[in-house]
Design an enzyme around this catalytic site. Structure first.
Site, PDB file in Angstrom:
ATOM      1  N   GLY A  90       1.711  -4.813 -14.191  1.00  0.00           N
ATOM      2  CA  GLY A  90       1.959  -3.369 -14.492  1.00  0.00           C
ATOM      3  C   GLY A  90       2.546  -2.734 -13.280  1.00  0.00           C
ATOM      4  O   GLY A  90       2.667  -3.636 -12.149  1.00  0.00           O
ATOM      5  N   LYS A 132      11.217  -7.233 -16.056  1.00  0.00           N
ATOM      6  CA  LYS A 132      11.606  -6.095 -15.357  1.00  0.00           C
ATOM      7  C   LYS A 132      12.204  -6.396 -13.926  1.00  0.00           C
ATOM      8  O   LYS A 132      12.970  -5.713 -13.271  1.00  0.00           O
ATOM      9  CB  LYS A 132      10.561  -5.026 -15.122  1.00  0.00           C
ATOM     10  CG  LYS A 132       9.273  -5.546 -14.524  1.00  0.00           C
ATOM     11  CD  LYS A 132       9.262  -5.326 -13.274  1.00  0.00           C
ATOM     12  CE  LYS A 132       8.034  -5.962 -12.391  1.00  0.00           C
ATOM     13  NZ  LYS A 132       8.023  -5.822 -10.863  1.00  0.00           N
ATOM     14  N   ASP A 135       6.600  -0.689 -15.477  1.00  0.00           N
ATOM     15  CA  ASP A 135       7.029  -1.591 -14.324  1.00  0.00           C
ATOM     16  C   ASP A 135       8.391  -1.550 -14.080  1.00  0.00           C
ATOM     17  O   ASP A 135       8.864  -1.707 -12.941  1.00  0.00           O
ATOM     18  CB  ASP A 135       6.392  -2.999 -14.408  1.00  0.00           C
ATOM     19  CG  ASP A 135       5.950  -3.704 -12.991  1.00  0.00           C
ATOM     20  OD1 ASP A 135       6.372  -2.807 -11.883  1.00  0.00           O
ATOM     21  OD2 ASP A 135       5.371  -4.504 -13.116  1.00  0.00           O
ATOM     22  N   SER A 141      10.236  -1.916  -3.922  1.00  0.00           N
ATOM     23  CA  SER A 141      10.310  -3.304  -4.539  1.00  0.00           C
ATOM     24  C   SER A 141      11.391  -4.283  -3.923  1.00  0.00           C
ATOM     25  O   SER A 141      12.580  -3.990  -3.636  1.00  0.00           O
ATOM     26  CB  SER A 141      10.880  -2.961  -6.215  1.00  0.00           C
ATOM     27  OG  SER A 141      11.485  -4.184  -6.738  1.00  0.00           O
ATOM     28  N   ASN A 189      12.760  -6.825  -5.369  1.00  0.00           N
ATOM     29  CA  ASN A 189      13.786  -7.098  -6.274  1.00  0.00           C
ATOM     30  C   ASN A 189      14.768  -6.277  -6.244  1.00  0.00           C
ATOM     31  O   ASN A 189      15.895  -6.465  -6.087  1.00  0.00           O
ATOM     32  CB  ASN A 189      13.224  -7.218  -7.556  1.00  0.00           C
ATOM     33  CG  ASN A 189      12.249  -8.623  -7.892  1.00  0.00           C
ATOM     34  OD1 ASN A 189      12.869  -9.567  -8.123  1.00  0.00           O
ATOM     35  ND2 ASN A 189      11.030  -8.394  -7.845  1.00  0.00           N
TER      36      ASN A 189
END
Ligand SMILES: NC(=O)C1=CN([C@@H]2O[C@H](COP(=O)(O)OP(=O)(O)OC[C@H]3O[C@@H](n4cnc5c(N)ncnc54)[C@H](O)[C@@H]3O)[C@@H](O)[C@H]2O)C=CC1
Ligand SMILES: O=C(CO)COP(=O)(O)O
Length: 298
Positions: free
Chosen positions: A106, A161, A214, A224, A226
């Site tokens: 999450g 995600k 998320d 993040s 990513n």
């Protein structure tokens, strides 16, 4: 009491003495935490949380099969194994078939949790009784856990995600704007839902913290990794290869699965092209915009 194992003896000894963690600057380790580089220090009872990068999960659980077999293992990694296309719990089913498996996933940056900021996560376990026990054991005053029995959905939301976060970072990095990001998040969510449904996940799991929650965090925050990889791609800047960016391998693995299964996952396909430098952002955008017109369905 909580035991934290890590493979680097020097780092773990330093953390135990200094009560701080090099990866979480500013955080003070709680007195109840013991740091060790000897896995045999782990107590015989209680759940073990596995927080290694996805592509190392098989090696770690194979190496320490003797210490981890027959235990309750809580998977914290988010991704799909590149060499097999398997989810984390499927890797564990092969390496540690007698373990009881749960998934903790999450929207949560480790740095936020370490600072005691409020966070809500999904705890998924096929065995509801085990899920209830873990939920009680792992909550904290600032950490709220919601239970689910849909392990597949929780894992897929967390894995996919990251692919969308790379796409959104690339759009922002290339100056394509917030409207483009919103489109990628929405159609990315449709893509995640399609693939998850094909693999037996429940739609409501994707709509929860492990999927939509998320996705919202990672596609909008420079916290993040990513998203930051995407930003670097969009700006044409280099990115430190030592940083754990789960979405890169997951995009490759998912794109390969989609090709094999005949799934239509256009954003995943362009992200796989971007991370392998087969595509640039301008071409990726042109490819997505040129797709045949269709009804708005997931
Ligand atoms: N950092 C975060 O905020 C969050 C991370 N996660 C997930 O947790 C997983 C791990 O991520 P991070 O802890 O952030 O990565 P990280 O790169 O900060 O730390 C990974 C740790 O695993 C160790 N490691 C790597 N290969 C190993 C091996 N073969 N044997 C033993 N140890 C090994 C590394 O030395 C490092 O200490 C990822 O799947 C990530 O998606 C999930 C939620 C939040
Ligand atoms: O999964 C995360 C937040 O929920 C961490 O995101 P990154 O791996 O992109 O840093």
């Amino acid at each position: 009491p909580v035991w934290l194992w890590g493979r680097n003896a020097e780092v773990m000894a330093g953390m135990q003495i200094e009560r701080s963690c090099p990866r979480l600057p500013g955080a003070t380790l709680a007195p109840a935490l013991t740091c060790s580089s000897d896995i045999n220090d782990l107590p015989a009872e209680g759940p073990v949380l596995l927080a290694v990068p996805m592509q190392t999960l098989r090696a770690v659980t194979t190496s320490f099969a003797a210490q981890l077999a027959h235990r309750t293992l809580v998977l914290c990694c988010k991704g799909i194994e590149l060499s097999t296309g398997l989810r984390p719990s499927q890797v564990l089913a092969q390496t540690l078939p007698d373990a009881r498996i749960a998934v903790l996933t999450g929207p949560s940056f480790a740095a936020d949790i370490a600072r005691g900021l409020p966070t809500a996560l999904t705890l998924a376990c096929a065995d509801e009784g085990e899920a209830k026990r873990l939920q009680q054991q792992l909550i904290a005053p600032h950490l709220r856990l919601y239970r689910s029995t849909d392990v597949t959905g929780a894992e897929l939301g967390g894995a996919l995600k990251n692919v969308m976060a790379i796409a959104c970072g690339a759009a922002i990095g290339a100056g394509l704007g917030d409207s483009a990001r919103a489109a990628l998040m929405t159609r990315g969510y449709a893509e995640m839902s399609r693939m998850a449904a094909a693999l037996g996940a429940r739609p409501e799991t994707l709509a929860g913290l492990s999927g939509f929650g998320d996705l919202a965090l990672t596609c909008t925050s420079e916290g993040s990794r990513n998203f930051r990889l995407g930003l670097a791609i969009g700006r044409g800047e280099p990115f430190d290869p030592a940083v754990t960016v789960e979405g890169a391998a997951t995009a490759r693995a998912t794109h390969a699965l989609a090709q094999a299964e005949g799934w239509d996952l256009p954003i995943t396909a362009v992200v796989a092209g971007l991370v392998d430098a087969r595509l640039d952002v301008k071409t990726a955008m042109a490819q997505l915009l040129a797709r045949p017109l269709k009804e708005e369905t997931p």
